[in-house]
Structures are given as structure tokens and as C-alpha cells.
Design a protein around this motif. Structure first.
Motif, mmCIF file in Angstrom:
data_model
loop_
_atom_site.group_PDB
_atom_site.id
_atom_site.type_symbol
_atom_site.label_atom_id
_atom_site.label_comp_id
_atom_site.label_asym_id
_atom_site.label_seq_id
_atom_site.Cartn_x
_atom_site.Cartn_y
_atom_site.Cartn_z
ATOM 1 N N ASP A 199 0.848 -1.194 0.000
ATOM 2 C CA ASP A 199 0.000 0.000 0.000
ATOM 3 C C ASP A 199 0.881 1.241 0.000
ATOM 4 O O ASP A 199 1.138 1.835 1.050
ATOM 5 C CB ASP A 199 -0.912 -0.007 1.226
ATOM 6 C CG ASP A 199 -1.989 1.062 1.150
ATOM 7 O OD1 ASP A 199 -1.873 1.966 0.303
ATOM 8 O OD2 ASP A 199 -2.943 0.998 1.951
ATOM 9 N N ALA B 98 0.389 4.310 -0.927
ATOM 10 C CA ALA B 98 -0.232 5.551 -0.473
ATOM 11 C C ALA B 98 -0.200 5.648 1.046
ATOM 12 O O ALA B 98 0.195 6.679 1.614
ATOM 13 C CB ALA B 98 -1.667 5.635 -0.979
ATOM 14 N N ASN C 175 -1.838 17.575 -4.469
ATOM 15 C CA ASN C 175 -1.978 17.099 -5.845
ATOM 16 C C ASN C 175 -0.727 16.378 -6.313
ATOM 17 O O ASN C 175 -0.793 15.331 -6.970
ATOM 18 C CB ASN C 175 -2.289 18.272 -6.781
ATOM 19 C CG ASN C 175 -3.674 18.836 -6.564
ATOM 20 O OD1 ASN C 175 -4.594 18.102 -6.176
ATOM 21 N ND2 ASN C 175 -3.843 20.130 -6.799
ATOM 22 N N ARG D 125 1.371 14.901 -4.380
ATOM 23 C CA ARG D 125 1.459 13.654 -3.633
ATOM 24 C C ARG D 125 0.589 12.577 -4.263
ATOM 25 O O ARG D 125 1.003 11.426 -4.396
ATOM 26 C CB ARG D 125 1.060 13.878 -2.182
ATOM 27 C CG ARG D 125 1.302 12.663 -1.280
ATOM 28 C CD ARG D 125 0.910 12.957 0.144
ATOM 29 N NE ARG D 125 -0.527 13.162 0.261
ATOM 30 C CZ ARG D 125 -1.116 13.749 1.299
ATOM 31 N NH1 ARG D 125 -0.389 14.230 2.290
ATOM 32 N NH2 ARG D 125 -2.416 13.891 1.335
ATOM 33 N N ARG D 126 -0.627 12.951 -4.674
ATOM 34 C CA ARG D 126 -1.519 11.967 -5.311
ATOM 35 C C ARG D 126 -0.928 11.469 -6.618
ATOM 36 O O ARG D 126 -1.007 10.280 -6.934
ATOM 37 C CB ARG D 126 -2.899 12.591 -5.540
ATOM 38 C CG ARG D 126 -3.756 12.649 -4.269
ATOM 39 C CD ARG D 126 -5.188 12.978 -4.611
ATOM 40 N NE ARG D 126 -5.318 14.357 -5.081
ATOM 41 C CZ ARG D 126 -5.543 15.397 -4.279
ATOM 42 N NH1 ARG D 126 -5.642 15.210 -2.966
ATOM 43 N NH2 ARG D 126 -5.667 16.611 -4.781
ATOM 44 N N GLN D 127 -0.358 12.387 -7.387
ATOM 45 C CA GLN D 127 0.270 11.991 -8.647
ATOM 46 C C GLN D 127 1.434 11.032 -8.386
ATOM 47 O O GLN D 127 1.618 10.043 -9.103
ATOM 48 C CB GLN D 127 0.756 13.224 -9.400
ATOM 49 C CG GLN D 127 -0.366 14.106 -9.927
ATOM 50 C CD GLN D 127 0.152 15.382 -10.575
ATOM 51 O OE1 GLN D 127 1.366 15.608 -10.658
ATOM 52 N NE2 GLN D 127 -0.762 16.219 -11.027
ATOM 53 N N GLU E 143 1.835 9.064 -5.754
ATOM 54 C CA GLU E 143 1.316 7.783 -5.271
ATOM 55 C C GLU E 143 0.758 6.950 -6.417
ATOM 56 O O GLU E 143 0.960 5.733 -6.470
ATOM 57 C CB GLU E 143 0.250 8.030 -4.205
ATOM 58 C CG GLU E 143 0.807 8.596 -2.904
ATOM 59 C CD GLU E 143 -0.283 9.090 -1.965
ATOM 60 O OE1 GLU E 143 -1.466 9.107 -2.389
ATOM 61 O OE2 GLU E 143 0.039 9.455 -0.815
ATOM 62 N N THR E 144 0.054 7.608 -7.357
ATOM 63 C CA THR E 144 -0.497 6.896 -8.511
ATOM 64 C C THR E 144 0.617 6.326 -9.374
ATOM 65 O O THR E 144 0.559 5.178 -9.815
ATOM 66 C CB THR E 144 -1.370 7.844 -9.352
ATOM 67 O OG1 THR E 144 -2.459 8.310 -8.552
ATOM 68 C CG2 THR E 144 -1.926 7.119 -10.571
ATOM 69 N N ARG E 145 1.648 7.161 -9.611
ATOM 70 C CA ARG E 145 2.771 6.685 -10.421
ATOM 71 C C ARG E 145 3.484 5.517 -9.756
ATOM 72 O O ARG E 145 3.832 4.533 -10.413
ATOM 73 C CB ARG E 145 3.757 7.840 -10.660
ATOM 74 C CG ARG E 145 5.027 7.417 -11.389
ATOM 75 C CD ARG E 145 5.931 8.607 -11.666
ATOM 76 N NE ARG E 145 6.257 9.352 -10.474
ATOM 77 C CZ ARG E 145 7.175 8.962 -9.584
ATOM 78 N NH1 ARG E 145 7.810 7.797 -9.753
ATOM 79 N NH2 ARG E 145 7.454 9.701 -8.535
ATOM 80 N N ALA F 47 2.236 3.347 -7.633
ATOM 81 C CA ALA F 47 1.385 2.154 -7.679
ATOM 82 C C ALA F 47 1.456 1.480 -9.048
ATOM 83 O O ALA F 47 1.528 0.249 -9.152
ATOM 84 C CB ALA F 47 -0.057 2.531 -7.348
ATOM 85 N N GLU F 48 1.475 2.289 -10.107
ATOM 86 C CA GLU F 48 1.569 1.737 -11.464
ATOM 87 C C GLU F 48 2.919 1.069 -11.692
ATOM 88 O O GLU F 48 3.008 -0.008 -12.296
ATOM 89 C CB GLU F 48 1.351 2.860 -12.486
ATOM 90 C CG GLU F 48 -0.082 3.398 -12.496
ATOM 91 C CD GLU F 48 -0.236 4.590 -13.420
ATOM 92 O OE1 GLU F 48 0.801 5.093 -13.915
ATOM 93 O OE2 GLU F 48 -1.375 5.032 -13.642
ATOM 94 N N LYS G 64 3.152 -2.243 -9.815
ATOM 95 C CA LYS G 64 2.353 -3.286 -10.456
ATOM 96 C C LYS G 64 3.140 -3.956 -11.575
ATOM 97 O O LYS G 64 3.029 -5.161 -11.799
ATOM 98 C CB LYS G 64 1.058 -2.684 -10.999
ATOM 99 C CG LYS G 64 0.084 -3.708 -11.567
ATOM 100 C CD LYS G 64 -1.215 -3.044 -12.006
ATOM 101 C CE LYS G 64 -2.180 -4.086 -12.571
ATOM 102 N NZ LYS G 64 -3.461 -3.453 -13.001
#
Length: 280
Positions: free
Chosen positions: A224, A226, A257, A259-261, A263-265, A267-268, A271
Motif C-alpha cells: 500500500d 499511499a 496534488n 502527492r496523489r500523482q 502515489e499513482t505513479r 502504484a503503477e 504493479k
């Protein structure tokens, strides 16, 4: 035989008078087990002297040079795409101290640098098989390490009992090493003399931990990212008792914003990076 002996003696003499030597490896990786056609290739350097060595990615050196230039000029107006192009799957260093027989692995988890001393011995079985790889006569060896079976080809023509990544301990330099599944391979492409072993600038000291604690932190991050990033803003991370540079206030809290970007990067990327070099 006499001529070969003279060549080897001459090479040994050159190596002993050189301040340091750089061995350049091509690293081939299949980081995504669900897409084995996704093959990543990078160059990595092994800088070595008889006393110590450091293994690191070429892109790490390029990033460090870029940041050094930014600090010297005081200008942060550089092309951000440069940093994107310098993203690397070899975002770690391995320092070997031959006097103390220690290996120190340093890598980033999220925004923090961690360092641990490798505590697993690498036991080799030298085989009878030989092969000519490039200009070198090599001999094959095998070992079990970190959940993989590895095959290495080493040469006694170069008097360094060293190799890429954490590999070392054979009676000569490792010219090639690959795992039995064909997921990772390191191939020597070039060698040259350099003035000194590369030293990297650090923004603060890495957090020194035991290997098992590093694995624990990395597992939490991968599970996790994030939540892990949010926990890293506190005084301790996940109740582990490990104080990090983040928790000491050495870095600013990023914009929500951004931070969200991030975290998304992350996570990708995680994966797609599900096949690490160390499986256990």
C-alpha cells in the motif's frame, strides 16, 4: 604458455598501479512476470580497487551529475524530461569492503534511503565447464542466492574476486552471471582505468537497518504505497520504531496534488515491477 603468463603478469601490474578500475556491465531484466516480453536493458558500473568496490547504475551517475550542475549554477530551470529519461531499475548501490568482508546495500523506499549489511553468505560451486567470453577464458560456477539459482562465468585473468551486484567470492572477476529462469543477467562489456571510485552526494545519511527490517519496510510499501507515504510523514513508520529522514523534518510535505500523482505513479510502477531480483 610463457607468453600468456607474461600477459597476465603485465595486466596484474597495470591493475595494481591503477588507482581504480571501472567494469561496465550490461544488465538485462524482466521485471514484469506477467509480460516476459517487457525486457529492460541498462548499463551499470563496478568501480573497484583491491580494498573496496561499488556497484551502481549508469543513470544514477548521470542523475548525480545533473544535480551537481544544478547546485553549482544555482539554477533549477532545467528540462524536467531529463529526470524522466534517467529513471532506472537499478536505483541502488552495493558497496563491498574486502578488508572487513562486508557488503552494504543502499536503496530508496518511497522518499527515504535505507542501508543494510548483507547477512547471507554466497556459497559457490565451481564447475568444470569453461567458455571463451569476449577476450576472456572463463570458468563456470553456480550458487543459490535470495531465492534464485545463479550461474556465473569468471576469469582469473583479472585479479579481482568481485562481480556485479552482490556477487563476489570467486577466484577472479565475474564476466557474466545470470539466473536459471533468464530473468536477470549481467554481462561485462568494457573495462577502463579511472582516477578513483565514484562517490555519490547524499542529502542526509541513509537509515541503517537490518536486512529483515528493510524487507519488512519494502513489503509494506509495495502492499500500500499511499498509506506508506502518509505514514512516513509521522515520527515513526508503521510502528516499526525506525526514524526516517522524513520524520526528522528534513523534507517538506509535498503538495496534495503532487502527492496523489506521486502515489499513482508509484502504484503503477510497482504493479509492473513484480519480479524482483531477490525473491526471498
Amino acid at each position: 604458455m610463457k607468453k600468456i603468463g607474461l600477459i597476465i603478469v603485465g595486466l596484474c601490474s597495470q591493475l595494481s598501479f591503477a588507482q581504480a578500475n571501472r567494469f561496465i556491465y550490461q544488465v538485462t531484466m524482466k521485471p514484469d512476470s506477467t509480460n516476459r516480453n517487457d525486457i529492460k536493458t541498462e548499463l551499470a558500473y563496478l568501480d573497484a580497487t583491491p580494498e573496496k568496490s561499488i556497484f551502481y547504475g549508469e543513470k544514477r551517475l548521470q542523475r548525480d551529475s545533473l544535480f551537481t550542475k544544478v547546485r553549482q549554477t544555482g539554477s533549477f530551470n532545467f528540462d524536467r524530461s531529463q529526470m524522466q529519461n534517467l529513471r532506472s531499475n537499478i536505483d541502488f548501490t552495493v558497496d563491498k569492503d574486502f578488508k572487513t568482508n562486508t557488503k552494504t546495500f543502499t536503496s530508496r523506499i518511497a522518499r527515504d534511503q535505507y542501508a543494510y549489511e548483507e547477512d547471507r553468505p554466497m556459497e559457490w560451486k565451481i564447475l568444470t565447464e569453461t567458455a571463451k567470453i569476449g577476450d576472456y577464458k572463463t570458468q563456470k560456477a553456480e550458487t543459490q542466492f535470495a531465492g534464485r539459482s545463479w550461474f556465473a562465468w569468471f576469469t582469473t585473468d583479472i585479479p579481482f574476486q568481485d562481480g556485479p551486484y552482490k556477487f563476489s567470492g570467486l577466484p577472479g572477476l565475474i564476466v557474466k552471471v545470470e539466473d536459471s529462469k533468464g530473468d536477470y543477467s549481467f554481462d561485462l562489456k568494457e573495462s577502463k582505468k579511472i582516477a578513483a571510485i565514484q562517490a555519490f552526494s547524499q542529502s542526509g545519511n541513509p537509515v541503517k537497518v537490518k536486512r529483515k527490517d528493510f524487507v519488512k519496510q519494502e513489503t509494506l510499501f509495495r502492499k500500500d504505497p499511499a498509506s506508506f507515504m502518509q505514514a512516513s510523514m509521522g515520527s515513526a513508520r508503521g510502528g516499526s520504531g525506525i526514524t526516517t529522514p522524513q520524520s526528522r523534518g528534513s523534507m517538506r510535505t509535498p503538495d496534495p496534488n503532487q502527492r496523489r500523482q506521486m502515489e499513482t505513479r508509484m502504484a503503477e510502477e510497482l504493479k509492473k515491477n513484480n519480479n524482483p531480483i531477490e525473491l526471498k
